[in-house]
Design a protein around this motif. Structure first.
Motif, PDB file in Angstrom:
ATOM      1  N   UNK A 124     -46.142 -68.562  59.185  1.00  0.00           N
ATOM      2  CA  UNK A 124     -44.986 -68.275  58.333  1.00  0.00           C
ATOM      3  C   UNK A 124     -43.673 -68.621  59.037  1.00  0.00           C
ATOM      4  N   UNK A 125     -43.725 -68.683  60.366  1.00  0.00           N
ATOM      5  CA  UNK A 125     -42.509 -68.942  61.120  1.00  0.00           C
ATOM      6  C   UNK A 125     -42.154 -70.422  61.148  1.00  0.00           C
ATOM      7  N   UNK A 126     -43.117 -71.283  60.894  1.00  0.00           N
ATOM      8  CA  UNK A 126     -42.886 -72.704  61.072  1.00  0.00           C
ATOM      9  C   UNK A 126     -41.755 -73.218  60.187  1.00  0.00           C
ATOM     10  N   UNK A 127     -41.003 -74.143  60.740  1.00  0.00           N
ATOM     11  CA  UNK A 127     -39.897 -74.731  59.993  1.00  0.00           C
ATOM     12  C   UNK A 127     -40.400 -75.700  58.938  1.00  0.00           C
ATOM     13  N   UNK A 128     -39.698 -75.731  57.823  1.00  0.00           N
ATOM     14  CA  UNK A 128     -39.879 -76.757  56.799  1.00  0.00           C
ATOM     15  C   UNK A 128     -38.496 -77.322  56.508  1.00  0.00           C
ATOM     16  N   UNK A 129     -38.448 -78.404  55.758  1.00  0.00           N
ATOM     17  CA  UNK A 129     -37.144 -79.000  55.448  1.00  0.00           C
ATOM     18  C   UNK A 129     -36.264 -78.030  54.652  1.00  0.00           C
ATOM     19  N   UNK A 130     -36.881 -77.051  54.002  1.00  0.00           N
ATOM     20  CA  UNK A 130     -36.120 -76.112  53.180  1.00  0.00           C
ATOM     21  C   UNK A 130     -35.659 -74.864  53.934  1.00  0.00           C
ATOM     22  N   UNK A 131     -36.336 -74.529  55.054  1.00  0.00           N
ATOM     23  CA  UNK A 131     -35.892 -73.335  55.788  1.00  0.00           C
ATOM     24  C   UNK A 131     -35.343 -73.677  57.176  1.00  0.00           C
ATOM     25  N   UNK A 132     -35.112 -74.975  57.424  1.00  0.00           N
ATOM     26  CA  UNK A 132     -34.624 -75.428  58.721  1.00  0.00           C
ATOM     27  C   UNK A 132     -33.292 -74.761  59.059  1.00  0.00           C
ATOM     28  N   UNK A 133     -33.185 -74.242  60.269  1.00  0.00           N
ATOM     29  CA  UNK A 133     -31.930 -73.610  60.701  1.00  0.00           C
ATOM     30  C   UNK A 133     -31.089 -74.642  61.441  1.00  0.00           C
TER      31      UNK A 133
ATOM     32  N   UNK B  86     -37.913 -72.299  65.633  1.00  0.00           N
ATOM     33  CA  UNK B  86     -38.673 -71.054  65.515  1.00  0.00           C
ATOM     34  C   UNK B  86     -39.810 -71.054  66.538  1.00  0.00           C
ATOM     35  N   UNK B  87     -40.196 -69.881  67.049  1.00  0.00           N
ATOM     36  CA  UNK B  87     -41.389 -69.846  67.895  1.00  0.00           C
ATOM     37  C   UNK B  87     -42.585 -70.336  67.085  1.00  0.00           C
ATOM     38  N   UNK B  88     -43.419 -71.152  67.690  1.00  0.00           N
ATOM     39  CA  UNK B  88     -44.572 -71.700  66.978  1.00  0.00           C
ATOM     40  C   UNK B  88     -44.397 -73.152  66.601  1.00  0.00           C
ATOM     41  N   UNK B  89     -43.130 -73.591  66.447  1.00  0.00           N
ATOM     42  CA  UNK B  89     -42.887 -75.012  66.180  1.00  0.00           C
ATOM     43  C   UNK B  89     -43.146 -75.835  67.436  1.00  0.00           C
ATOM     44  N   UNK B  90     -43.724 -77.030  67.250  1.00  0.00           N
ATOM     45  CA  UNK B  90     -43.764 -77.991  68.350  1.00  0.00           C
ATOM     46  C   UNK B  90     -42.665 -79.005  68.093  1.00  0.00           C
TER      47      UNK B  90
ATOM     48  N   UNK C 262     -37.261 -82.404  60.621  1.00  0.00           N
ATOM     49  CA  UNK C 262     -35.846 -82.796  60.629  1.00  0.00           C
ATOM     50  C   UNK C 262     -35.661 -84.137  59.917  1.00  0.00           C
ATOM     51  N   UNK C 263     -36.585 -85.059  60.128  1.00  0.00           N
ATOM     52  CA  UNK C 263     -36.514 -86.354  59.427  1.00  0.00           C
ATOM     53  C   UNK C 263     -36.574 -86.156  57.911  1.00  0.00           C
ATOM     54  N   UNK C 264     -37.471 -85.282  57.447  1.00  0.00           N
ATOM     55  CA  UNK C 264     -37.581 -84.995  56.007  1.00  0.00           C
ATOM     56  C   UNK C 264     -36.271 -84.409  55.475  1.00  0.00           C
TER      57      UNK C 264
ATOM     58  N   UNK D  28     -24.349 -72.069  69.655  1.00  0.00           N
ATOM     59  CA  UNK D  28     -25.136 -70.858  69.907  1.00  0.00           C
ATOM     60  C   UNK D  28     -26.185 -70.690  68.817  1.00  0.00           C
ATOM     61  N   UNK D  29     -27.346 -70.190  69.207  1.00  0.00           N
ATOM     62  CA  UNK D  29     -28.446 -69.997  68.261  1.00  0.00           C
ATOM     63  C   UNK D  29     -28.768 -68.514  68.115  1.00  0.00           C
TER      64      UNK D  29
END
Length: 233
Positions: free
Chosen positions: A5-14, A28-32, A47-49, A220-221
Protein backbone atom coordinates in the motif's frame (compact mmCIF):
# COMPACT_ATOMS: atom_id res chain seq x y z
CA UNK A 1 0.79 -7.14 2.58
CA UNK A 2 0.78 -3.73 4.18
CA UNK A 3 3.97 -2.64 2.46
CA UNK A 4 2.36 -2.82 -0.99
CA UNK A 5 0.00 0.00 0.00
CA UNK A 6 2.98 2.28 0.53
CA UNK A 7 4.32 1.97 -2.99
CA UNK A 8 4.27 5.07 -5.14
CA UNK A 9 2.07 5.36 -8.21
CA UNK A 10 1.83 8.23 -10.67
CA UNK A 11 -1.29 9.36 -8.79
CA UNK A 12 0.10 9.35 -5.23
CA UNK A 13 3.67 10.44 -6.02
CA UNK A 14 4.99 12.94 -3.48
CA UNK A 15 6.73 15.54 -5.66
CA UNK A 16 8.85 17.96 -3.60
CA UNK A 17 10.33 20.02 -6.45
CA UNK A 18 10.14 19.98 -10.23
CA UNK A 19 11.14 22.09 -13.19
CA UNK A 20 12.36 21.44 -16.74
CA UNK A 21 15.69 20.06 -15.51
CA UNK A 22 15.04 17.96 -12.44
CA UNK A 23 12.35 16.37 -10.32
CA UNK A 24 12.71 15.57 -6.63
CA UNK A 25 10.36 13.14 -4.92
CA UNK A 26 9.76 11.81 -1.42
CA UNK A 27 10.35 8.06 -1.64
CA UNK A 28 8.07 5.82 0.38
CA UNK A 29 9.65 2.91 2.26
CA UNK A 30 9.31 -0.16 0.06
CA UNK A 31 9.91 1.64 -3.23
CA UNK A 32 12.98 0.66 -5.22
CA UNK A 33 14.61 3.59 -7.00
CA UNK A 34 15.81 1.62 -10.03
CA UNK A 35 14.81 -1.77 -11.42
CA UNK A 36 16.43 -4.86 -9.88
CA UNK A 37 16.16 -8.64 -9.92
CA UNK A 38 12.84 -8.56 -8.02
CA UNK A 39 11.10 -7.26 -11.14
CA UNK A 40 9.05 -4.84 -9.02
CA UNK A 41 8.12 -1.54 -10.66
CA UNK A 42 10.83 0.97 -9.76
CA UNK A 43 10.25 4.55 -8.67
CA UNK A 44 12.01 5.78 -11.82
CA UNK A 45 9.24 4.26 -13.98
CA UNK A 46 6.55 5.77 -11.75
CA UNK A 47 8.12 9.21 -12.20
CA UNK A 48 8.30 8.70 -15.97
CA UNK A 49 4.56 7.86 -16.04
CA UNK A 50 3.82 10.96 -13.96
CA UNK A 51 5.81 13.21 -16.34
CA UNK A 52 4.31 11.63 -19.47
CA UNK A 53 0.79 12.19 -18.20
CA UNK A 54 1.27 15.66 -16.69
CA UNK A 55 3.07 17.11 -19.70
CA UNK A 56 1.27 15.03 -22.33
CA UNK A 57 4.51 13.56 -23.70
CA UNK A 58 3.72 10.94 -26.37
CA UNK A 59 7.21 9.41 -26.77
CA UNK A 60 9.75 7.98 -24.38
CA UNK A 61 10.43 10.17 -21.34
CA UNK A 62 14.07 10.86 -20.47
CA UNK A 63 14.80 10.40 -16.77
CA UNK A 64 18.24 10.02 -15.24
CA UNK A 65 18.78 8.28 -11.90
CA UNK A 66 21.23 10.46 -9.96
CA UNK A 67 21.46 8.51 -6.68
CA UNK A 68 19.62 5.81 -4.74
CA UNK A 69 18.17 5.10 -1.33
CA UNK A 70 17.91 1.62 0.20
CA UNK A 71 14.53 0.01 -0.38
CA UNK A 72 13.35 0.09 3.29
CA UNK A 73 14.31 3.77 3.76
CA UNK A 74 12.32 6.87 2.84
CA UNK A 75 12.99 10.43 1.80
CA UNK A 76 14.50 12.63 -0.88
CA UNK A 77 15.42 11.17 -4.27
CA UNK A 78 16.59 13.37 -7.16
CA UNK A 79 16.06 12.53 -10.83
CA UNK A 80 17.35 14.47 -13.85
CA UNK A 81 14.98 15.37 -16.66
CA UNK A 82 17.70 16.29 -19.18
CA UNK A 83 21.06 14.78 -20.09
CA UNK A 84 22.78 18.08 -19.28
CA UNK A 85 21.30 18.12 -15.78
CA UNK A 86 22.16 14.44 -15.29
CA UNK A 87 25.85 14.96 -16.11
CA UNK A 88 26.11 17.95 -13.77
CA UNK A 89 24.18 16.29 -10.95
CA UNK A 90 26.28 13.11 -11.24
CA UNK A 91 29.43 15.20 -10.87
CA UNK A 92 27.95 17.13 -7.94
CA UNK A 93 26.95 13.98 -6.04
CA UNK A 94 30.18 12.09 -6.76
CA UNK A 95 32.29 15.04 -5.62
CA UNK A 96 30.21 15.59 -2.46
CA UNK A 97 29.07 19.06 -3.43
CA UNK A 98 25.67 18.50 -1.84
CA UNK A 99 24.63 18.50 1.81
CA UNK A 100 22.41 15.61 2.86
CA UNK A 101 20.75 15.42 6.25
CA UNK A 102 19.11 12.20 7.42
CA UNK A 103 16.90 11.40 10.39
CA UNK A 104 17.34 8.04 12.11
CA UNK A 105 15.43 6.57 15.03
CA UNK A 106 17.35 4.29 17.39
CA UNK A 107 16.35 2.53 20.61
CA UNK A 108 19.64 2.47 22.52
CA UNK A 109 21.22 5.58 24.02
CA UNK A 110 24.04 6.87 21.78
CA UNK A 111 27.46 7.12 23.47
CA UNK A 112 27.48 10.91 23.10
CA UNK A 113 24.96 13.70 22.53
CA UNK A 114 26.81 14.42 19.29
CA UNK A 115 29.84 12.84 17.69
CA UNK A 116 31.76 12.10 14.50
CA UNK A 117 32.01 8.42 13.57
CA UNK A 118 34.94 7.14 11.52
CA UNK A 119 35.04 3.55 10.33
CA UNK A 120 36.33 1.46 7.48
CA UNK A 121 33.45 -0.32 5.77
CA UNK A 122 33.89 -3.60 3.97
CA UNK A 123 31.02 -4.71 1.78
CA UNK A 124 29.90 -8.33 1.54
CA UNK A 125 27.98 -8.57 -1.76
CA UNK A 126 26.53 -12.02 -0.98
CA UNK A 127 24.94 -10.75 2.24
CA UNK A 128 24.30 -7.29 0.77
CA UNK A 129 25.76 -5.91 3.96
CA UNK A 130 28.63 -3.64 5.00
CA UNK A 131 30.76 -4.39 8.06
CA UNK A 132 32.31 -1.51 10.04
CA UNK A 133 35.91 -1.81 11.24
CA UNK A 134 37.80 0.60 13.48
CA UNK A 135 41.02 0.11 11.50
CA UNK A 136 41.54 -0.25 7.78
CA UNK A 137 41.18 -3.79 6.44
CA UNK A 138 41.70 -5.08 2.87
CA UNK A 139 39.06 -3.79 0.39
CA UNK A 140 37.54 -1.45 2.96
CA UNK A 141 36.56 2.19 2.37
CA UNK A 142 36.76 5.01 4.88
CA UNK A 143 33.35 6.16 6.12
CA UNK A 144 32.71 9.36 8.08
CA UNK A 145 29.44 10.73 9.44
CA UNK A 146 28.34 13.22 12.07
CA UNK A 147 25.36 12.62 14.35
CA UNK A 148 23.58 14.45 17.12
CA UNK A 149 20.55 13.66 19.25
CA UNK A 150 17.63 15.85 18.18
CA UNK A 151 14.97 14.47 20.51
CA UNK A 152 14.40 11.90 23.23
CA UNK A 153 11.16 10.02 22.55
CA UNK A 154 9.36 7.69 24.98
CA UNK A 155 11.27 4.60 23.85
CA UNK A 156 13.66 5.90 21.20
CA UNK A 157 16.07 8.64 20.21
CA UNK A 158 15.79 10.77 17.08
CA UNK A 159 19.21 11.40 15.55
CA UNK A 160 20.24 13.87 12.88
CA UNK A 161 22.93 12.38 10.65
CA UNK A 162 25.12 14.26 8.17
CA UNK A 163 27.18 12.17 5.77
CA UNK A 164 30.72 13.17 4.89
CA UNK A 165 31.22 10.12 2.68
CA UNK A 166 28.68 8.02 0.81
CA UNK A 167 29.23 4.30 1.33
CA UNK A 168 26.99 1.26 0.95
CA UNK A 169 24.61 1.08 3.95
CA UNK A 170 26.87 3.60 5.70
CA UNK A 171 24.45 5.04 8.26
CA UNK A 172 22.95 1.65 9.03
CA UNK A 173 26.34 0.02 9.51
CA UNK A 174 28.02 2.80 11.47
CA UNK A 175 25.13 3.35 13.89
CA UNK A 176 24.96 -0.40 14.45
CA UNK A 177 28.70 -0.40 15.20
CA UNK A 178 28.17 1.97 18.16
CA UNK A 179 25.33 -0.17 19.51
CA UNK A 180 22.50 1.89 18.03
CA UNK A 181 20.88 -0.07 15.18
CA UNK A 182 18.04 1.75 13.43
CA UNK A 183 14.48 0.84 14.40
CA UNK A 184 13.25 -2.06 12.25
CA UNK A 185 16.69 -2.82 10.77
CA UNK A 186 17.05 -6.56 11.43
CA UNK A 187 20.03 -6.80 9.07
CA UNK A 188 22.05 -4.51 11.31
CA UNK A 189 20.99 -5.81 14.69
CA UNK A 190 17.63 -4.33 15.65
CA UNK A 191 15.61 -6.91 17.56
CA UNK A 192 12.41 -6.86 15.48
CA UNK A 193 11.21 -5.71 12.11
CA UNK A 194 8.66 -2.99 11.39
CA UNK A 195 5.25 -4.31 10.29
CA UNK A 196 5.55 -2.71 6.84
CA UNK A 197 9.13 -3.86 6.22
CA UNK A 198 10.51 -0.33 6.53
CA UNK A 199 13.35 0.94 8.68
CA UNK A 200 13.24 4.29 10.47
CA UNK A 201 15.84 6.04 8.33
CA UNK A 202 14.71 9.07 6.31
CA UNK A 203 16.56 11.33 3.87
CA UNK A 204 15.16 14.54 5.38
CA UNK A 205 16.92 17.48 3.78
CA UNK A 206 19.07 18.18 0.71
CA UNK A 207 20.89 21.35 -0.30
CA UNK A 208 22.50 21.69 -3.71
CA UNK A 209 23.23 24.19 -6.46
CA UNK A 210 20.72 23.88 -9.29
CA UNK A 211 22.57 22.17 -12.19
CA UNK A 212 21.39 24.74 -14.78
CA UNK A 213 20.18 27.88 -12.98
CA UNK A 214 23.15 27.79 -10.57
CA UNK A 215 21.03 28.93 -7.61
CA UNK A 216 21.20 27.05 -4.31
CA UNK A 217 18.05 25.13 -3.49
CA UNK A 218 17.12 23.37 -0.26
CA UNK A 219 14.49 20.65 -0.22
CA UNK A 220 12.89 18.99 2.80
CA UNK A 221 10.84 15.80 2.84
CA UNK A 222 8.07 15.09 5.35
CA UNK A 223 8.57 11.88 7.33
CA UNK A 224 6.30 8.88 6.75
CA UNK A 225 2.95 8.90 8.54
CA UNK A 226 3.41 6.57 11.50
CA UNK A 227 3.21 7.00 15.25
CA UNK A 228 6.96 7.04 15.93
CA UNK A 229 7.83 9.44 13.11
CA UNK A 230 4.89 11.65 14.02
CA UNK A 231 6.26 11.96 17.57
CA UNK A 232 9.41 13.50 16.11
CA UNK A 233 7.70 16.43 14.43
Amino acid sequence: MQQSKLHSTKDNLQVLFEDNHLIVVNKRPGDIVQGDKTGDAPLSEVVKEYIAEKYNKPGAVFLGVVHRLDRPTSGIVVFARTSKALARLNKMFSERETEKIYWAIVKNTPPNTEDTLKHYLKRNPKQNKSFAHIKEVPDSKKAVLHYKILKKLDNYYLLEVILETGRHHQIRSQLSAIGCPIKGDLKYGFDRSNADGSIHLHAKKLSLVHPVQKEEITIEAPTPDDAVWNACN
